[in-house]
Scaffold this motif. Sequence first.
Motif, mmCIF file in Angstrom:
data_model
loop_
_atom_site.group_PDB
_atom_site.id
_atom_site.type_symbol
_atom_site.label_atom_id
_atom_site.label_comp_id
_atom_site.label_asym_id
_atom_site.label_seq_id
_atom_site.Cartn_x
_atom_site.Cartn_y
_atom_site.Cartn_z
ATOM 1 N N ARG A 75 42.893 21.718 55.167
ATOM 2 C CA ARG A 75 41.975 20.594 55.098
ATOM 3 C C ARG A 75 40.590 21.087 55.501
ATOM 4 N NH1 ARG A 75 43.462 14.576 56.711
ATOM 5 N NH2 ARG A 75 44.100 14.707 54.545
ATOM 6 N N LEU A 76 39.582 20.690 54.707
ATOM 7 C CA LEU A 76 38.207 21.109 54.960
ATOM 8 C C LEU A 76 37.297 19.896 54.899
ATOM 9 C CD1 LEU A 76 39.680 23.348 52.841
ATOM 10 C CD2 LEU A 76 37.682 24.602 53.557
ATOM 11 N N ALA A 77 36.106 20.026 55.489
ATOM 12 C CA ALA A 77 35.174 18.900 55.528
ATOM 13 C C ALA A 77 33.744 19.373 55.312
ATOM 14 C CB ALA A 77 35.285 18.177 56.867
ATOM 15 N N MET A 78 32.939 18.444 54.787
ATOM 16 C CA MET A 78 31.508 18.673 54.622
ATOM 17 C C MET A 78 30.783 17.375 54.992
ATOM 18 S SD MET A 78 29.219 19.638 51.248
ATOM 19 C CE MET A 78 29.916 21.262 51.016
ATOM 20 N N PRO A 79 29.859 17.423 55.967
ATOM 21 C CA PRO A 79 29.108 16.220 56.344
ATOM 22 C C PRO A 79 28.213 15.722 55.203
ATOM 23 C CG PRO A 79 28.871 17.951 57.998
ATOM 24 C CD PRO A 79 29.527 18.569 56.791
ATOM 25 N N MET A 80 28.023 14.417 55.147
ATOM 26 C CA MET A 80 27.122 13.841 54.146
ATOM 27 C C MET A 80 25.708 14.386 54.316
ATOM 28 S SD MET A 80 28.575 11.911 51.952
ATOM 29 C CE MET A 80 30.176 11.150 51.747
ATOM 30 N N ALA A 81 25.318 14.732 55.539
ATOM 31 C CA ALA A 81 23.986 15.304 55.766
ATOM 32 C C ALA A 81 23.826 16.626 55.014
ATOM 33 C CB ALA A 81 23.751 15.518 57.259
ATOM 34 N N THR A 82 24.868 17.412 54.955
ATOM 35 C CA THR A 82 24.836 18.678 54.209
ATOM 36 C C THR A 82 24.730 18.410 52.710
ATOM 37 O OG1 THR A 82 26.147 19.735 55.928
ATOM 38 C CG2 THR A 82 26.097 20.833 53.770
ATOM 39 N N ILE A 83 25.457 17.408 52.256
ATOM 40 C CA ILE A 83 25.399 17.037 50.825
ATOM 41 C C ILE A 83 23.996 16.533 50.500
ATOM 42 C CG2 ILE A 83 26.343 15.499 49.058
ATOM 43 C CD1 ILE A 83 28.991 15.568 50.756
ATOM 44 N N ALA A 84 23.422 15.725 51.371
ATOM 45 C CA ALA A 84 22.060 15.224 51.154
ATOM 46 C C ALA A 84 21.061 16.367 51.047
ATOM 47 C CB ALA A 84 21.661 14.275 52.285
ATOM 48 N N ASP A 85 21.197 17.370 51.911
ATOM 49 C CA ASP A 85 20.304 18.536 51.859
ATOM 50 C C ASP A 85 20.440 19.280 50.520
ATOM 51 O OD1 ASP A 85 19.446 17.946 54.410
ATOM 52 O OD2 ASP A 85 20.679 19.493 55.380
ATOM 53 N N ALA A 86 21.674 19.423 50.052
ATOM 54 C CA ALA A 86 21.912 20.111 48.759
ATOM 55 C C ALA A 86 21.307 19.329 47.598
ATOM 56 C CB ALA A 86 23.397 20.334 48.546
#
Length: 136
Positions: free
Chosen positions: A119-130
């Motif tokens: 199981r892995l995760a990515m914060p929405m803040a990281t997605i927003a930056d991308a």
Amino acid sequence: MRRKANAVFVLVTPQERQRIIGYFTLCAHTLAQGAVPEAARRHIPRYPLVSATLSGRLAIARQEQGRGWGAVILTRALRVSYDNAAIVGSSMVVVDAISEEAATFYEAHGFTRLVDSFRLAMPMATIADAIKAAGN
């Protein structure tokens, strides 16, 4: 889908709309605060349960693998998750990799692995930056 347990998104080409290249699913999910990777904790609220969007399945047809479709469909899954995060309340995207190879794919795309799992995760803040970096 009929029971509204998951939303299913299908990838096809304009030339062959009946042939499925890949798909992904999304649904609402929660994680215990302690299960969130340390690197992601600074991006999430400090509630006992952390709201997330789960991409429980993401797959590319065998004959289409190795052609870059995985990155395309993952990008779409992240964008749909991000666009809906403010509506449903989601601070991260969680994925369940089916193998070490799949987990490595997600890590290469910026996901952080939860301890001793696929199981892995990515914060929405990281997605927003991308999204900002891509100019979208």
